[in-house]
Design an enzyme around this catalytic site. Structure first.
Site, PDB file in Angstrom:
ATOM      1  N   PHE A  59       0.949  -1.119  -0.175  1.00 37.79           N
ATOM      2  CA  PHE A  59       0.018   0.025  -0.048  1.00 37.79           C
ATOM      3  C   PHE A  59       0.840   1.473  -0.022  1.00 37.79           C
ATOM      4  O   PHE A  59       0.430   2.296  -0.392  1.00 37.79           O
ATOM      5  CB  PHE A  59      -0.868   0.195   1.236  1.00 37.79           C
ATOM      6  CG  PHE A  59      -2.060   1.297   1.067  1.00 37.79           C
ATOM      7  CD1 PHE A  59      -3.043   0.967   0.532  1.00 37.79           C
ATOM      8  CD2 PHE A  59      -1.771   2.207   2.005  1.00 37.79           C
ATOM      9  CE1 PHE A  59      -3.976   2.079   0.401  1.00 37.79           C
ATOM     10  CE2 PHE A  59      -2.764   3.229   2.006  1.00 37.79           C
ATOM     11  CZ  PHE A  59      -3.765   3.208   1.364  1.00 37.79           C
ATOM     12  N   GLU A  60       2.134   1.050   0.811  1.00 36.10           N
ATOM     13  CA  GLU A  60       2.988   2.189   0.744  1.00 36.10           C
ATOM     14  C   GLU A  60       3.839   2.508  -0.572  1.00 36.10           C
ATOM     15  O   GLU A  60       4.351   3.658  -0.708  1.00 36.10           O
ATOM     16  CB  GLU A  60       3.907   2.252   2.070  1.00 36.10           C
ATOM     17  CG  GLU A  60       3.027   2.645   3.311  1.00 36.10           C
ATOM     18  CD  GLU A  60       2.315   1.359   3.686  1.00 36.10           C
ATOM     19  OE1 GLU A  60       2.314   0.208   3.323  1.00 36.10           O
ATOM     20  OE2 GLU A  60       1.038   1.786   4.258  1.00 36.10           O
ATOM     21  N   VAL A  83       1.328  -9.288  -2.725  1.00 40.26           N
ATOM     22  CA  VAL A  83      -0.038  -9.506  -2.183  1.00 40.26           C
ATOM     23  C   VAL A  83      -0.755 -10.673  -2.344  1.00 40.26           C
ATOM     24  O   VAL A  83      -0.858 -11.106  -3.629  1.00 40.26           O
ATOM     25  CB  VAL A  83      -0.954  -8.328  -2.756  1.00 40.26           C
ATOM     26  CG1 VAL A  83      -2.018  -8.042  -1.549  1.00 40.26           C
ATOM     27  CG2 VAL A  83      -0.156  -6.943  -2.726  1.00 40.26           C
ATOM     28  N   ILE A  84      -0.785 -11.476  -1.252  1.00 38.72           N
ATOM     29  CA  ILE A  84      -1.421 -12.822  -1.272  1.00 38.72           C
ATOM     30  C   ILE A  84      -2.854 -12.865  -0.804  1.00 38.72           C
ATOM     31  O   ILE A  84      -3.098 -12.482   0.265  1.00 38.72           O
ATOM     32  CB  ILE A  84      -0.640 -13.811  -0.619  1.00 38.72           C
ATOM     33  CG1 ILE A  84       1.045 -13.780  -1.028  1.00 38.72           C
ATOM     34  CG2 ILE A  84      -1.060 -15.218  -0.561  1.00 38.72           C
ATOM     35  CD1 ILE A  84       1.879 -14.492  -0.180  1.00 38.72           C
ATOM     36  N   THR A  88      -4.715 -12.427   3.134  1.00 41.02           N
ATOM     37  CA  THR A  88      -5.068 -10.805   3.201  1.00 41.02           C
ATOM     38  C   THR A  88      -6.671 -10.683   2.941  1.00 41.02           C
ATOM     39  O   THR A  88      -7.175 -10.821   2.020  1.00 41.02           O
ATOM     40  CB  THR A  88      -4.436 -10.030   2.188  1.00 41.02           C
ATOM     41  OG1 THR A  88      -3.105 -10.283   2.146  1.00 41.02           O
ATOM     42  CG2 THR A  88      -4.244  -8.681   2.286  1.00 41.02           C
ATOM     43  N   HIS A  90      -8.227  -7.738   3.011  1.00 45.85           N
ATOM     44  CA  HIS A  90      -8.400  -6.671   2.267  1.00 45.85           C
ATOM     45  C   HIS A  90      -7.616  -6.742   1.001  1.00 45.85           C
ATOM     46  O   HIS A  90      -6.981  -5.721   0.300  1.00 45.85           O
ATOM     47  CB  HIS A  90      -8.420  -5.603   3.015  1.00 45.85           C
ATOM     48  CG  HIS A  90      -7.397  -5.223   3.895  1.00 45.85           C
ATOM     49  ND1 HIS A  90      -6.749  -6.108   4.642  1.00 45.85           N
ATOM     50  CD2 HIS A  90      -6.588  -4.086   3.946  1.00 45.85           C
ATOM     51  CE1 HIS A  90      -5.816  -5.542   5.184  1.00 45.85           C
ATOM     52  NE2 HIS A  90      -5.639  -4.431   4.829  1.00 45.85           N
TER      53      HIS A  90
HETATM   54  C1  DLZ Z   1      -2.089  -5.333   6.089  1.00 46.24           C
HETATM   55  C2  DLZ Z   1      -1.384  -6.273   5.071  1.00 46.24           C
HETATM   56  C3  DLZ Z   1      -1.833  -7.374   4.618  1.00 46.24           C
HETATM   57  C4  DLZ Z   1      -2.994  -8.095   5.395  1.00 46.24           C
HETATM   58  N1  DLZ Z   1      -1.344  -8.162   3.638  1.00 46.24           N
HETATM   59  C5  DLZ Z   1      -0.466  -7.582   2.739  1.00 46.24           C
HETATM   60  C6  DLZ Z   1       0.076  -8.099   1.681  1.00 46.24           C
HETATM   61  O1  DLZ Z   1      -0.204  -9.502   1.333  1.00 46.24           O
HETATM   62  N2  DLZ Z   1       0.955  -7.794   0.986  1.00 46.24           N
HETATM   63  C7  DLZ Z   1       1.523  -6.515   1.509  1.00 46.24           C
HETATM   64  O2  DLZ Z   1       2.418  -5.975   0.707  1.00 46.24           O
HETATM   65  N3  DLZ Z   1       1.144  -5.654   2.065  1.00 46.24           N
HETATM   66  C8  DLZ Z   1       0.021  -6.442   3.020  1.00 46.24           C
HETATM   67  N4  DLZ Z   1      -0.472  -5.426   4.050  1.00 46.24           N
HETATM   68  C9  DLZ Z   1       0.237  -4.345   4.321  1.00 46.24           C
HETATM   69  C10 DLZ Z   1      -0.385  -3.056   3.571  1.00 46.24           C
HETATM   70  O3  DLZ Z   1       0.325  -3.168   2.454  1.00 46.24           O
HETATM   71  C11 DLZ Z   1       0.094  -1.758   4.272  1.00 46.24           C
HETATM   72  O4  DLZ Z   1       1.182  -1.789   4.680  1.00 46.24           O
HETATM   73  C12 DLZ Z   1      -0.748  -1.757   5.772  1.00 46.24           C
HETATM   74  O5  DLZ Z   1      -2.130  -1.588   5.419  1.00 46.24           O
HETATM   75  C13 DLZ Z   1      -0.223  -0.216   6.385  1.00 46.24           C
HETATM   76  O6  DLZ Z   1      -0.753   0.869   5.646  1.00 46.24           O
END
Ligand code: DLZ
Length: 157
Positions: A59-60, A83-84, A88, A90
């Site tokens: 997300f960042e 991102v899996i 996850t 969301h």
């Molecule tokens: C919170 C979260 C989750 C549950 N899963 C992933 C993921 O599979 N891959 C990833 O890169 N980041 C994940 N994050 C973290 C979010 O990207 C983010 O860092 C947090 O929601 C804080 O803004």
């Protein structure tokens, strides 16, 4: 008159590249980073012209890519994350935020931003894309940034 063709050579020599990589699922993203750096080296690039920025999660990534883009110090930028879905709740929100965020930065700044964020159903699929049977998406993303840096330079020349 023959038509004019613009094509980017895939040589990283002389290119200043920025890589933003997410710590979430780090054992996968480290492999993507290694793949990207290896691709840059094997295509004539120099690691001292590469800046690597680690961020907490996918997300960042867009905001860090945007900050690098705005420095004016880079020819191409590479986003690496994983991102899996299975792990996850969301997944869709994160995957869509990183995708549209990176697209916005590319269009807003005119810099090549390549998408090396793997969005998958399972850890097995992630492993396949991080250096095993489906190749290394980090390496692919690095070469896309290299090619697009040359394409955009030539269009603007
Ligand atoms: C919170 C979260 C989750 C549950 N899963 C992933 C993921 O599979 N891959 C990833 O890169 N980041 C994940 N994050 C973290 C979010 O990207 C983010 O860092 C947090 O929601 C804080 O803004």
């Amino acid at each position: 008159m023959p038509h004019q063709t613009i094509e980017g050579p895939i040589t990283a020599q002389g290119l200043r590249l920025g890589i933003v990589v997410s710590r979430w699922n780090e054992f996968i993203t480290k492999a993507l980073l290694e793949g990207a750096l290896d691709a840059v080296r094997r295509h004539g690039g120099s690691e001292d012209m590469v800046t690597v920025v680690w961020v907490p999660g996918s997300f960042e990534i867009p905001v860090a890519i945007q900050a690098l883009a705005k420095t004016g110090k880079f020819d191409g930028l590479i986003a690496l994350g994983c991102v899996i879905r299975g792990a996850t709740s969301h997944y869709d929100q994160i995957a869509s935020a990183v995708t549209s965020g990176l697209n916005s930065v590319a269009l807003e700044t005119g810099l090549p931003v390549s998408f090396g964020v793997i969005t998958v159903e399972s850890i097995e699929q992630a492993i396949e894309r991080a250096g095993s049977k489906a190749g290394n998406k980090g390496a692919e993303a690095a070469l896309v940034a290299v090619e697009m840096a040359h394409v955009l330079k030539q269009i603007r020349a």
